[in-house]
Motif scaffolding. Sequence first.
Motif, PDB file in Angstrom:
ATOM      1  N   SER A 112       0.830  -1.212   0.000  1.00  0.00           N
ATOM      2  CA  SER A 112       0.000   0.000   0.000  1.00  0.00           C
ATOM      3  C   SER A 112       0.860   1.257   0.000  1.00  0.00           C
ATOM      4  N   HIS A 171       1.622  -1.233  -6.017  1.00  0.00           N
ATOM      5  CA  HIS A 171       1.224  -2.536  -6.523  1.00  0.00           C
ATOM      6  C   HIS A 171       0.123  -3.158  -5.678  1.00  0.00           C
ATOM      7  N   PRO A 172      -0.739  -3.986  -6.311  1.00  0.00           N
ATOM      8  CA  PRO A 172      -1.691  -4.787  -5.527  1.00  0.00           C
ATOM      9  C   PRO A 172      -0.973  -5.960  -4.865  1.00  0.00           C
ATOM     10  N   LEU A 221      -6.128  -7.939  -8.499  1.00  0.00           N
ATOM     11  CA  LEU A 221      -5.263  -7.941  -7.324  1.00  0.00           C
ATOM     12  C   LEU A 221      -3.856  -8.458  -7.623  1.00  0.00           C
ATOM     13  N   GLN A 280      -2.111  -7.469 -10.779  1.00  0.00           N
ATOM     14  CA  GLN A 280      -1.418  -6.351 -11.430  1.00  0.00           C
ATOM     15  C   GLN A 280      -2.452  -5.459 -12.092  1.00  0.00           C
ATOM     16  N   TYR A 281      -2.275  -4.158 -11.999  1.00  0.00           N
ATOM     17  CA  TYR A 281      -3.271  -3.240 -12.551  1.00  0.00           C
ATOM     18  C   TYR A 281      -3.331  -3.278 -14.076  1.00  0.00           C
ATOM     19  N   VAL A 329     -11.583  -3.599  -4.957  1.00  0.00           N
ATOM     20  CA  VAL A 329     -11.251  -2.310  -4.330  1.00  0.00           C
ATOM     21  C   VAL A 329     -11.526  -2.371  -2.823  1.00  0.00           C
ATOM     22  N   TYR A 361      -8.738  -4.119  -1.262  1.00  0.00           N
ATOM     23  CA  TYR A 361      -7.478  -3.363  -1.299  1.00  0.00           C
ATOM     24  C   TYR A 361      -7.775  -1.905  -1.632  1.00  0.00           C
ATOM     25  N   SER A 367      -6.248   0.771  -1.178  1.00  0.00           N
ATOM     26  CA  SER A 367      -5.113   1.567  -1.657  1.00  0.00           C
ATOM     27  C   SER A 367      -5.033   1.601  -3.176  1.00  0.00           C
ATOM     28  N   SER A 368      -5.722   0.678  -3.845  1.00  0.00           N
ATOM     29  CA  SER A 368      -5.676   0.640  -5.310  1.00  0.00           C
ATOM     30  C   SER A 368      -6.181   1.936  -5.927  1.00  0.00           C
ATOM     31  N   HIS A 405      -3.349   4.318  -5.814  1.00  0.00           N
ATOM     32  CA  HIS A 405      -2.291   3.870  -6.728  1.00  0.00           C
ATOM     33  C   HIS A 405      -2.601   4.261  -8.176  1.00  0.00           C
ATOM     34  N   MET A 406      -3.858   4.040  -8.573  1.00  0.00           N
ATOM     35  CA  MET A 406      -4.210   4.265  -9.979  1.00  0.00           C
ATOM     36  C   MET A 406      -4.424   5.729 -10.322  1.00  0.00           C
TER      37      MET A 406
END
Length: 551
Positions: A79, A83-84, A224, A226-227, A269, A272, A274-275, A278-279
């Motif tokens: 986080s 990365h996931p 979860l 890789q984006y 989401v 996780y 934090s995604s 991240h995005m």
Amino acid sequence: MKKVYVWLIFVISVIVSLYFGFQKSGFHEDEYYTYFSSNRTLGLYQPDRQWQDRQTILDEFSVKKGEGFNYGLVKLVQSWDVHPPLYYWIFHTICSLTPGVFSKWSGLIANLTAFCISFWLLYRILEELEAPLLVEVLALAFYGVNPMTISCNMLIRMYAWLTAAVFACALVHICFIKKMKAAGSLSYDSISAKGEKKGISREKMISWAVLWGPIVLVSYFGFLIQYFYLYFWAGIGAFTFLWLAFSRFDFKKAFIYAGCNVMALGLAVLTYPSSIRHMFGGYRGSEAAGGLFDLGNTWMRLSFFMGLLNDFVFGKCLLIIITLLLMGTMYLNLRRGREAATGHRQRYQSPRPEILAPVIATAVYFLLTAKTALLVGAASNRYEMPVYGLIGAILIWDVYMVFSRIESFGNGNKKRSLVMVVSAFFVILILKGLTLDNNVLFLYKEDPEKIAYASGHSDAVAVVMFNPATPQNVWRLTDELLSYDRVFYMDEENLEPLTEPEITGASEITLYAADDPMQMEAFDNLLNSCDNLSEMAPLFVEDMWSSYALK
């Protein structure tokens, strides 16, 4: 007999990857990050003018006894970055089974596990699409022992698992589309639970779970991992929705399908949170958004990644393959034109949607990844590796379809000759990439010499001069630093004279120096502080670092 061929290709593919696995002699800096971010204890730190022992360094790259299976910490560390966590959970699990061990085999086992899954998923994709036997065999062989597949297995990052997620996404959508086609104008309930009374029953719930569950689960886990999975998911999702709505005119199923995808994304989401940052807020998310919406860089980026595809996947022969396909297609069109002129009826079969779906998704993934991925030379192949296997299968099938139709105007001997020529061509491409071109990446065969030097001088004093702006880059030296019982850190921009007796009185020092504008001043400071050192000989140069022998 087909199963014998497939199993033979599978076994050979695993053996070839293991062969290169034994040759892997070092790590990419991002591979060190995989170990560190999955297994860290205190966090890497570089104390200025202080010693750090080997065990302290090792503890950051391996799981300490009693600290395994700490998935909460792994998720927390990811986080903080971009990365996931799913891949890191898998990797941390493997490392937890061997506490105190820092070995390439932890990562290679994780990757080879993903490769085995991907191989059989690709086999199921080709089976579901009813590909001809030759296409299946060539596509599986081209994927299994392609230099880029092996490179993906050698790179201890999440891309082997992303490949498995992409293949799984393609497979579940192919199966879904085939089920929808089989249903015809009826609802899916009518073919899965015929004769059943209206209302919700256990059987109906199971049938719905079988139909919609894989779509939700695969994309939940894919996100979860890789984006970049989003690109393939968006491509195949958009096609499937439009096909349901405007080809099948089944708006109910189209919106149920859309809802399942929204559910998968929402669950991911929630798992996780934090995604989102991240995005849309992280440094990589901002970079990716900038690249995606910058239309001016499109041709440059596409050219770069097409060049990688040509050089590393198709052995610099992609243009030849495309030219042959175009020539064959033109010939077929001319032949059909002549037949039409003589009154022969032309038969045209529209492309099957279950084939179009992964083809379009592969193109979307390649384009969007090319727009947003980092440009780091040959190492950028990793971002496109998840669809290289599908690209190979698509082109092999295209070649087969075009030239088998051409040969349908000839006799059986010509067709058999064509089969042999096509097979030999793709076999030569693979062998060329593995041998003449040396296209297998991430082996770092140059590293043993540096590690051997460090091991041979482990009784000497080791000094690491780090750049205070990027102290974390010390982990690029991990393999070498673990050869010493302890190392002495110093900030290159701190020019106060050294007073540590073991440094000032040393008769020999192995120096690792980071790139820094004040590097020469730091060298002078070190030599002036030492009583017995006057000579400085260069040893090795690597990315961001140089090493020297001081005597």
